[in-house]
Design an enzyme around this catalytic site. Sequence first.
Site, PDB file in Angstrom:
ATOM      1  N   HIS A  40       1.184  -0.932   0.153  1.00  0.00           N
ATOM      2  CA  HIS A  40      -0.281   0.142   0.360  1.00  0.00           C
ATOM      3  C   HIS A  40       0.808   1.250  -0.093  1.00  0.00           C
ATOM      4  O   HIS A  40       0.604   2.378  -0.649  1.00  0.00           O
ATOM      5  CB  HIS A  40      -0.936  -0.340   1.093  1.00  0.00           C
ATOM      6  CG  HIS A  40      -1.982  -1.603   1.137  1.00  0.00           C
ATOM      7  ND1 HIS A  40      -1.836  -2.121   2.510  1.00  0.00           N
ATOM      8  CD2 HIS A  40      -3.261  -1.319   0.822  1.00  0.00           C
ATOM      9  CE1 HIS A  40      -2.098  -3.106   2.039  1.00  0.00           C
ATOM     10  NE2 HIS A  40      -3.420  -2.431   1.476  1.00  0.00           N
ATOM     11  N   ASP A 153      -3.257  -6.594  -7.725  1.00  0.00           N
ATOM     12  CA  ASP A 153      -4.452  -7.162  -8.449  1.00  0.00           C
ATOM     13  C   ASP A 153      -4.975  -7.156  -9.392  1.00  0.00           C
ATOM     14  O   ASP A 153      -5.695  -6.700  -9.985  1.00  0.00           O
ATOM     15  CB  ASP A 153      -5.101  -6.320  -7.066  1.00  0.00           C
ATOM     16  CG  ASP A 153      -5.338  -6.764  -5.746  1.00  0.00           C
ATOM     17  OD1 ASP A 153      -5.230  -8.640  -5.056  1.00  0.00           O
ATOM     18  OD2 ASP A 153      -4.348  -6.682  -4.904  1.00  0.00           O
ATOM     19  N   SER A 188       0.634  -9.076   1.001  1.00  0.00           N
ATOM     20  CA  SER A 188      -0.201  -8.711   1.022  1.00  0.00           C
ATOM     21  C   SER A 188      -1.189  -9.359   2.556  1.00  0.00           C
ATOM     22  O   SER A 188      -0.566  -9.813   4.050  1.00  0.00           O
ATOM     23  CB  SER A 188      -1.039 -10.880   0.397  1.00  0.00           C
ATOM     24  OG  SER A 188      -2.775 -10.262   0.862  1.00  0.00           O
ATOM     25  N   SER A 189      -1.853  -8.804   3.321  1.00  0.00           N
ATOM     26  CA  SER A 189      -3.023  -8.661   4.332  1.00  0.00           C
ATOM     27  C   SER A 189      -2.746 -10.105   4.958  1.00  0.00           C
ATOM     28  O   SER A 189      -2.742 -10.431   5.605  1.00  0.00           O
ATOM     29  CB  SER A 189      -4.023  -7.764   4.665  1.00  0.00           C
ATOM     30  OG  SER A 189      -3.965  -6.649   3.780  1.00  0.00           O
TER      31      SER A 189
HETATM   32  P1  AMP Z   1      -6.391  -3.649  -0.754  1.00  0.00           P
HETATM   33  O1  AMP Z   1      -5.934  -3.524   0.873  1.00  0.00           O
HETATM   34  O2  AMP Z   1      -5.898  -5.147  -0.408  1.00  0.00           O
HETATM   35  O3  AMP Z   1      -7.624  -3.870  -0.970  1.00  0.00           O
HETATM   36  O4  AMP Z   1      -5.200  -2.793  -1.809  1.00  0.00           O
HETATM   37  C1  AMP Z   1      -5.207  -2.220  -1.397  1.00  0.00           C
HETATM   38  C2  AMP Z   1      -4.805  -1.045  -2.877  1.00  0.00           C
HETATM   39  O5  AMP Z   1      -3.206  -1.892  -2.930  1.00  0.00           O
HETATM   40  C3  AMP Z   1      -5.164  -2.299  -4.086  1.00  0.00           C
HETATM   41  O6  AMP Z   1      -4.688  -1.097  -5.378  1.00  0.00           O
HETATM   42  C4  AMP Z   1      -4.129  -3.204  -4.146  1.00  0.00           C
HETATM   43  O7  AMP Z   1      -3.806  -3.675  -5.638  1.00  0.00           O
HETATM   44  C5  AMP Z   1      -2.730  -2.778  -3.835  1.00  0.00           C
HETATM   45  N1  AMP Z   1      -1.517  -3.975  -2.868  1.00  0.00           N
HETATM   46  C6  AMP Z   1      -2.146  -4.701  -2.194  1.00  0.00           C
HETATM   47  N2  AMP Z   1      -1.542  -6.074  -1.945  1.00  0.00           N
HETATM   48  C7  AMP Z   1      -0.176  -4.697  -3.018  1.00  0.00           C
HETATM   49  C8  AMP Z   1       1.176  -4.947  -3.179  1.00  0.00           C
HETATM   50  N3  AMP Z   1       2.106  -6.047  -2.694  1.00  0.00           N
HETATM   51  N4  AMP Z   1       2.884  -4.425  -4.248  1.00  0.00           N
HETATM   52  C9  AMP Z   1       1.299  -3.603  -4.416  1.00  0.00           C
HETATM   53  N5  AMP Z   1      -0.319  -3.182  -4.357  1.00  0.00           N
HETATM   54  C10 AMP Z   1      -0.751  -3.400  -3.247  1.00  0.00           C
END
Ligand code: AMP
Length: 286
Positions: A40, A153, A188-189
Amino acid sequence: MASIETVRTAAALRHRIAAWRSAGERVGLVPTMGGIHDGHLALVHAAREGCDRVAATLFVNPKQFGPSEDFATYPRDDARDARLLAEVGAELLFAPGLEEMYPEGFATRVSVSGVTEGLCGPHRPGFFDGVATVVCKLLMQALPDAAYFGEKDYQQLRMVRRMVADLAIPVDIVPVATVREADGLALSSRNDYLTASERQNAPTLYRVLSAIATRLEGGQGSVADLTVWGLGELEGAGFGPIDYLEVRDADTLEPVEVLDKPARVLAAAWLGKARLIDNVAVRPAR
Ligand code: AMP
């Protein structure tokens, strides 16, 4: 200490962003569901590079979780998230409650066809409609110049691009490369759900995707043969069920049999309680 202003209403968010924009400043939006990690933060860094001001959003969107998915247990620590976002230069955080996003009587669903139909689509019914609906709403609430999305994603990124083009939403969608652990595992979370021994095997996913990409680029095997090989490697490392391992057109996400345009190798597979997804680029030889 870096500070960030948290707002809870769309009216306050729009007011702040509109003031920046009318002063001639370019505003970047970084939508997240919290559980902030370096992936993020890379989006915030990219937004800082491309824009004068950065706003982040934090909303765990119930519409994108299936009934048996992890909405209730999804990591939530708003104070930590706000601090991390502030440290890398986000100045505004929109953290709405459920009522602000989905008030009584909410009845609209944004649904993008085509790019959402394969890959994660059939495995997560309702997921992409949930994401499209919330991203569309966040973009309309914030009205930024640009919004930043992770390539991790990839199908979601393609869907958001399609939606913004189709609905003529005046925002630039900027992709950001996947941030990985030193051993290749995409941040990833949900990696927190892995046990210690699963964590050791988890980088196999990236290793397999990269090996398929390298071999395809080098003409060392067909898409079909390399996919079969990759599935065997993942099963051998304890992955299962494997939702998909596929090579798709990088733009349209149509299945690819012969590599003649930029493509992507994408996979989603379970390792214990974690559903891991990842993808890498494949470029045809010139
Ligand atoms: P999320 O909080 O998982 O919905 O992710 C929020 C944003 O962060 C989305 O645009 C994801 O694609 C991006 N994101 C999550 N993990 C990564 C990562 N490892 N590298 C780059 N972007 C990420």
